[in-house]
Design a protein around this motif. Sequence first.
Motif, PDB file in Angstrom:
ATOM      1  N   ASN A  49       0.818  -1.216   0.056  1.00  0.00           N
ATOM      2  CA  ASN A  49      -0.156   0.100   0.066  1.00  0.00           C
ATOM      3  C   ASN A  49       0.795   1.195  -0.013  1.00  0.00           C
ATOM      4  N   LYS A  50       2.142   1.313  -0.717  1.00  0.00           N
ATOM      5  CA  LYS A  50       2.850   2.355  -0.813  1.00  0.00           C
ATOM      6  C   LYS A  50       2.253   3.550  -1.080  1.00  0.00           C
ATOM      7  N   PRO A  51       2.757   4.879  -0.537  1.00  0.00           N
ATOM      8  CA  PRO A  51       3.608   4.979   0.114  1.00  0.00           C
ATOM      9  C   PRO A  51       3.355   4.652   1.749  1.00  0.00           C
ATOM     10  N   PHE A  52       2.123   4.261   1.867  1.00  0.00           N
ATOM     11  CA  PHE A  52       1.883   4.111   3.280  1.00  0.00           C
ATOM     12  C   PHE A  52       2.386   2.450   3.986  1.00  0.00           C
ATOM     13  N   CYS A  53       2.615   2.386   5.330  1.00  0.00           N
ATOM     14  CA  CYS A  53       2.816   1.312   5.829  1.00  0.00           C
ATOM     15  C   CYS A  53       1.721   0.474   6.027  1.00  0.00           C
ATOM     16  N   ASP A  54       1.816  -0.709   5.654  1.00  0.00           N
ATOM     17  CA  ASP A  54       0.752  -1.910   6.059  1.00  0.00           C
ATOM     18  C   ASP A  54       1.447  -3.056   7.037  1.00  0.00           C
ATOM     19  N   GLY A  55       2.321  -2.814   7.653  1.00  0.00           N
ATOM     20  CA  GLY A  55       2.953  -3.870   8.643  1.00  0.00           C
ATOM     21  C   GLY A  55       3.746  -4.817   8.174  1.00  0.00           C
ATOM     22  N   THR A  56       4.211  -4.683   6.883  1.00  0.00           N
ATOM     23  CA  THR A  56       5.148  -5.744   6.344  1.00  0.00           C
ATOM     24  C   THR A  56       6.504  -5.916   6.767  1.00  0.00           C
ATOM     25  N   HIS A  57       6.854  -4.764   7.466  1.00  0.00           N
ATOM     26  CA  HIS A  57       8.099  -4.751   7.974  1.00  0.00           C
ATOM     27  C   HIS A  57       8.478  -5.797   9.175  1.00  0.00           C
ATOM     28  N   LYS A  58       7.185  -5.773   9.941  1.00  0.00           N
ATOM     29  CA  LYS A  58       7.426  -7.187  10.929  1.00  0.00           C
ATOM     30  C   LYS A  58       7.549  -8.562  10.352  1.00  0.00           C
ATOM     31  N   LYS A  59       7.013  -8.840   9.298  1.00  0.00           N
ATOM     32  CA  LYS A  59       7.049 -10.147   8.305  1.00  0.00           C
ATOM     33  C   LYS A  59       8.466 -10.393   7.772  1.00  0.00           C
ATOM     34  N   ILE A  60       9.091  -9.202   7.364  1.00  0.00           N
ATOM     35  CA  ILE A  60      10.273  -9.515   6.773  1.00  0.00           C
ATOM     36  C   ILE A  60      11.598  -9.249   7.591  1.00  0.00           C
TER      37      ILE A  60
END
Length: 68
Positions: A49-60
């Motif tokens: 959902n760029k440029p917005f955060c969708d929480g993927t940083h936690k998964k990767i």
Amino acid sequence: MSESKKTTIQIRDNGSILVKGDVELLDAEGNAFETKPAFSLCRCGHSSNKPFCDGTHKKIGFESQPRA
């Protein structure tokens, strides 16, 4: 500027960029994104959902802790 009108941008450890306050977010062509009074911008580059955060940083396992 009153405290209620203050805009803040916070870099979160291992996460997004939190934006709070009255701000206009524009794309490269100058088109405005619809935003809420507080929103998070992606920093890891993997959000769907760029440029917005969708929480993927936690998964990767994104890691970054910059200090001013």
